[in-house]
Design a protein around this motif. Sequence first.
Motif: not given
Length: 379
Positions: A167, A205, A207, A225-227, A230, A233, A237, A256-257, A262
């Motif tokens: 990001k 980030y 994912f 960050h950890k996402i 799904n 995304n 991603a 959702g982020s 990005y």
Amino acid sequence: MVRFICHLMQVIKYLRVKNHNNERGKNINMMLEIYAGEGAFKTIQEHGFKQELFTNFLGASGGPKWFILYALDKYFFGEFFKERTTPLNIIGSSIGAFRAACFSQKQPIQAIELLAKHYSETTYSDKPTPSEVSAKVNNLVEALFDNDASLEIINNPLFRAHFIVTKVHGLSAKKSQFLQAIGFLYNYLLNRLNRKYLDINNERYIFHHPQSSLDLTDQFQITTHKIPLNIRNIKQALLASASIPIVMERINNIAGSPIGTYRDGGIVDYHFDFMPKGEGLTLYPHFNSTPKAGWFDKNLNRSVSAKNYDKTVLICPSQKFINTLSQQKIPDRSDFKTMSSSHRIKFWKEVLDKTTILKDEFKHFLNSSDMSRIRKLNF
């Protein structure tokens, strides 16, 4: 007696030198090089080279450089990890993220073959715009990863995909290529002072698979960050992880982020300089034996941390193998500019075909249990 001992010592020295030279000569003649960090070296010497020792698999940025690992990839996820019963974290940035997405599908070999075919046969106009390049990469994503494939990746209980994305902030996040260039020059200067300063304008980030427990040790303390992945995304991603600055359009506001821009995961994690936490080893097929931490380190005389590679096994082609290629080099993105489309596609297909040599040599290594093939990492 003294003369006898001296003579005996000379004989022992001669045998040691001879054995060293023989071993050196054997390594020089190999097409594949195998390296291990100190911890990984000890573990493998004690337990052998077994797939269950590995809990992580790394896939670096590098675009078409990946072709040099093509047959090895198919072997790892077609045979080596075939009997896997415990989770394997597959961590990738840019093309490494695409590979992770392939490995996590029900038919990984078919997916990786499709990726190689689509990527190697992609063509562009003489002066492609960011929108043209982005459109082609987006078409690749759609061709490879339909909704069924996305669900397979998200729900795979064993092979757990992790896509690394950067990001970006400041001028690097602008649409203008000129402003981006200024922003990334600023990042280059910050990184030249110290890698930790990348944190000023960049965040990492990850994912990840919904059940992932992956955690990283990063002495540079770049904000991470950890996402969870799904269905909403996953494609965004994946596309973001490969969105090269200036060359491609930015990816804004992944579902959702946090709102923002990005881009390519390789900006921060080009070849990686972090350590996955846990007791298991990390398997890292790579293009060479000298990985660079981030994209801005490519032309710097800066090594990655040996501590971060303590439990890593790195496998790469030797210079001898590279010399067998018609261009005597590994494919890279400059080939789009320096070769005609027909010439480039022919060369890249040659590389894909020849990587079978590397796969066969690795299988021979496993069957022979010749641990002397493994060298310690020298950085």
